[in-house]
Write an enzyme that holds these catalytic residues in place. Sequence first.
Site, PDB file in Angstrom:
ATOM      1  CE  LYS A   1      -3.473   2.497   2.557  1.00  0.00           C
ATOM      2  NZ  LYS A   1      -4.538   2.458   3.615  1.00  0.00           N
TER       3      LYS A   1
ATOM      4  CE  LYS B   1      -6.113   1.874  -0.596  1.00  0.00           C
ATOM      5  NZ  LYS B   1      -6.330   2.029   1.039  1.00  0.00           N
TER       6      LYS B   1
END
Length: 326
Positions: free
Chosen positions: A195, A248
């Site tokens: 992330k 992400k």
Amino acid sequence: MGYPIVRMRRLRQNELLRGLIREHQIRPEKLVQPLFVCPGEGVEKPIASMPGCSQMSVDRLVEDVRSLRDHDVRSVILFGLPEKKDAVGTSAADEQGVVPRAVRAIKQSVPDILVWCDVCLCEYTDHGHCGVLAGDRIDNDATLQRLRAMALACARAGADVIAPSDMMDGRIGAIRRGLDGAGFENKIIVSYAAKYASSFYGPFRDAADCAPQVGDRRSYQMDPANSDEALREVALDLEEGADMVMVKPALSYLDIIYRVKEQFRVPVAAYNVSGEFAMVRAAGQLGWLDAEGATLEILLSIHRAGADVILTYHAREVARWLNGGR
Ligand code: PBG
């Protein structure tokens, strides 16, 4: 052998042929719709920067989930807007909190849908960071206990998937042990493994009211300049027991999705985040591009890069389009 014996256009002549050889397809059951749960009853508060998305109270949310299910979307991921925030995010582990209540209500009314819970403290802390603070630093190890408590509250409510998005070190192992110790060895962990500290989370932070009050998230989320580091994050999370790993955001990180899939050959999810959604919708509203075409092309690219599962705010509408506009 080449032209004129070989003609690439031969297989592109009509839709029957194009459909026959098409390698990738978007299907509603591969999409996960993110939803924002808020307190109250009968509440449906549109999010300005995310057209078509709203904060919803549990009663409205259940109706929305039923409609998603009717359009063949089979997974939702829940984010909570709690009534109370404090320094350590106490309400994140409250079994009467908005998310556990939403999980129970969905499980009762729409049982054939997978309920994912995002596990992170930032919506529940008054400072908006994803962990607890010690001075102006995040206390990694103290955060793990809070995350485990939150994961357990979600599991007890009936969540199928626990998805930690906080980026603390060791959280997958801590949560796995916590779940197993409480008899939840069949609960799935999807780790937000890679992330990045991204500007594309802007609209989400309005939607979930979780912008950090001071500083930023760069001491825990990844530097967009790095890719080898993503592979190390993924390797560690798999070692600690993650069943699926996530990249992400998605669109600016297709190379990461590709490398993770190539190297590990495990189920990979990608999060097509709020900013990526907002860009397409805004340009569509201005008439600058065809939002439906652009959306399907973006989702295909994420899938083609190697994502098996895509978390996307477009899920609801894509499912409708794929169902012939019903
Ligand atoms: C919470 C969390 C965020 C997102 C998902 N979980 C925000 C953040 O890290 O700041 C972003 C999702 C999106 O932008 O759609 N940690």
